[in-house]
Design a protein around this motif. Structure first.
Motif, PDB file in Angstrom:
ATOM      1  N   UNK A 104       0.631  -1.316   0.338  1.00  0.00           N
ATOM      2  CA  UNK A 104       0.338  -0.142  -0.005  1.00  0.00           C
ATOM      3  C   UNK A 104       0.760   1.462   0.243  1.00  0.00           C
ATOM      4  N   UNK A 105       0.240   2.198  -0.590  1.00  0.00           N
ATOM      5  CA  UNK A 105       1.110   3.462  -1.153  1.00  0.00           C
ATOM      6  C   UNK A 105       1.058   4.594  -0.157  1.00  0.00           C
ATOM      7  N   UNK A 106       1.932   4.856   1.172  1.00  0.00           N
ATOM      8  CA  UNK A 106       0.573   5.767   1.580  1.00  0.00           C
ATOM      9  C   UNK A 106       1.631   7.444   2.536  1.00  0.00           C
ATOM     10  N   UNK A 107       1.794   8.073   2.893  1.00  0.00           N
ATOM     11  CA  UNK A 107       2.355   9.125   3.328  1.00  0.00           C
ATOM     12  C   UNK A 107       3.334   8.218   4.754  1.00  0.00           C
ATOM     13  N   UNK A 150      -8.071  -2.761  -6.947  1.00  0.00           N
ATOM     14  CA  UNK A 150      -7.588  -3.079  -5.771  1.00  0.00           C
ATOM     15  C   UNK A 150      -7.159  -1.548  -5.098  1.00  0.00           C
ATOM     16  N   UNK A 151      -6.696  -0.745  -5.884  1.00  0.00           N
ATOM     17  CA  UNK A 151      -5.994   0.674  -5.309  1.00  0.00           C
ATOM     18  C   UNK A 151      -7.740   1.388  -4.428  1.00  0.00           C
ATOM     19  N   UNK A 152      -8.898   1.536  -5.545  1.00  0.00           N
ATOM     20  CA  UNK A 152     -10.128   1.834  -4.974  1.00  0.00           C
ATOM     21  C   UNK A 152     -10.550   1.222  -3.662  1.00  0.00           C
ATOM     22  N   UNK A 153     -10.735  -0.299  -3.295  1.00  0.00           N
ATOM     23  CA  UNK A 153     -10.502  -1.260  -2.030  1.00  0.00           C
ATOM     24  C   UNK A 153      -9.788  -0.527  -0.899  1.00  0.00           C
ATOM     25  N   UNK A 154      -8.178  -0.230  -1.615  1.00  0.00           N
ATOM     26  CA  UNK A 154      -7.840   0.046  -0.453  1.00  0.00           C
ATOM     27  C   UNK A 154      -8.671   1.813   0.390  1.00  0.00           C
ATOM     28  N   UNK A 155      -8.925   2.156  -0.765  1.00  0.00           N
ATOM     29  CA  UNK A 155      -8.979   4.105  -0.577  1.00  0.00           C
ATOM     30  C   UNK A 155     -10.278   3.513   0.207  1.00  0.00           C
ATOM     31  N   UNK A 156     -11.126   2.847   0.152  1.00  0.00           N
ATOM     32  CA  UNK A 156     -12.450   2.574   0.621  1.00  0.00           C
ATOM     33  C   UNK A 156     -12.360   2.106   1.374  1.00  0.00           C
ATOM     34  N   UNK A 158      -9.180   2.598   3.931  1.00  0.00           N
ATOM     35  CA  UNK A 158      -8.455   3.587   4.299  1.00  0.00           C
ATOM     36  C   UNK A 158      -8.629   5.109   4.472  1.00  0.00           C
ATOM     37  N   UNK A 159      -9.563   5.236   3.716  1.00  0.00           N
ATOM     38  CA  UNK A 159      -9.897   7.128   3.213  1.00  0.00           C
ATOM     39  C   UNK A 159      -9.317   7.262   2.693  1.00  0.00           C
ATOM     40  N   UNK A 160      -9.709   7.728   1.582  1.00  0.00           N
ATOM     41  CA  UNK A 160      -8.632   8.331   0.413  1.00  0.00           C
ATOM     42  C   UNK A 160      -7.478   9.828   0.811  1.00  0.00           C
ATOM     43  N   UNK A 161      -7.564   9.998   2.327  1.00  0.00           N
ATOM     44  CA  UNK A 161      -6.334  10.566   2.383  1.00  0.00           C
ATOM     45  C   UNK A 161      -4.972   9.704   3.062  1.00  0.00           C
ATOM     46  N   UNK A 163      -4.735   6.291   1.318  1.00  0.00           N
ATOM     47  CA  UNK A 163      -4.020   4.783   0.533  1.00  0.00           C
ATOM     48  C   UNK A 163      -3.485   6.033  -0.564  1.00  0.00           C
ATOM     49  N   UNK A 164      -2.367   5.664  -1.138  1.00  0.00           N
ATOM     50  CA  UNK A 164      -2.398   7.204  -2.687  1.00  0.00           C
ATOM     51  C   UNK A 164      -1.930   5.642  -3.669  1.00  0.00           C
ATOM     52  N   UNK A 165      -2.754   4.222  -3.524  1.00  0.00           N
ATOM     53  CA  UNK A 165      -2.839   3.729  -4.306  1.00  0.00           C
ATOM     54  C   UNK A 165      -2.189   2.140  -3.414  1.00  0.00           C
TER      55      UNK A 165
END
Length: 174
Positions: A104-107, A150-156, A158-161, A163-165
């Motif tokens: 997962x790409x995140x800050x 899979x990126x959409x599911x990670x954003x759902x 974790x929230x949009x802020x 997960x970056x993909x």
């Protein structure tokens, strides 16, 4: 002398026709074919060439350096690897399966959120992967679609802020 005579046939108006086995057209037919090919080649080039002059691409001056493309990696970006995901594919007996390793790409500040949500992420990814048919994997364009899903599911989850993909770091279809 045992010679063979070519038989000539006459037409209805009394003119003699070409003997059997004689080719019609000859040199004139080949010349017409060549002229036709040249005409179509010329017409193709003439009509398909743009009428406006094409501008030359700007070149760098001797002392300049070319523009450098921006990196897609952010300075405070982190990658959180999840456990391996193993899912059977298709509705047939469990003979085919897919094994994925996803990051997962995140800050950098959100890595603990991703680590804590790992079971929910794996559940969301597994539910999607179970809906995929074996024939989908035969389409080369499907893999980018799968990464987007899979990126959409990670954003759902974790929230949009957060997960970056996602990155698919390992992929095995057996």
């Amino acid at each position: 002398m045992a010679g063979k005579k070519a038989s000539k046939a006459t037409t209805t108006d009394g003119a003699e026709a070409a003997p059997d086995g004689a080719k019609s057209g000859g040199v004139v037919g080949i010349a017409l074919l060549a002229v036709g090919a040249l005409a179509t080649s010329f017409a193709t080039v003439y009509f398909l060439t743009p009428s406006a002059p094409v501008e030359a691409t700007p070149a760098c001056a001797p002392g300049e350096s070319p523009a450098v493309a921006e990196s897609s990696i952010k300075p405070n970006q982190s990658y959180v690897e999840l456990r391996d995901i193993l899912v059977t594919i298709g509705s047939e007996p469990a003979t085919r399966y897919i094994k994925l390793k996803i990051a997962i790409i995140c800050d950098t500040g959100n890595t603990t959120i991703v680590t804590d949500a790992e079971p929910v992420l794996i559940d969301a990814f597994t539910n999607y992967l179970r809906s995929v048919e074996l024939t989908d994997f035969e389409n080369p364009g499907f893999y980018s679609h799968m990464r987007d899903q899979l990126g959409r599911r990670s954003q759902l989850v974790l929230g949009g802020g957060v997960s970056d993909g996602v990155l698919i770091t390992e992929f095995l279809l057996r």
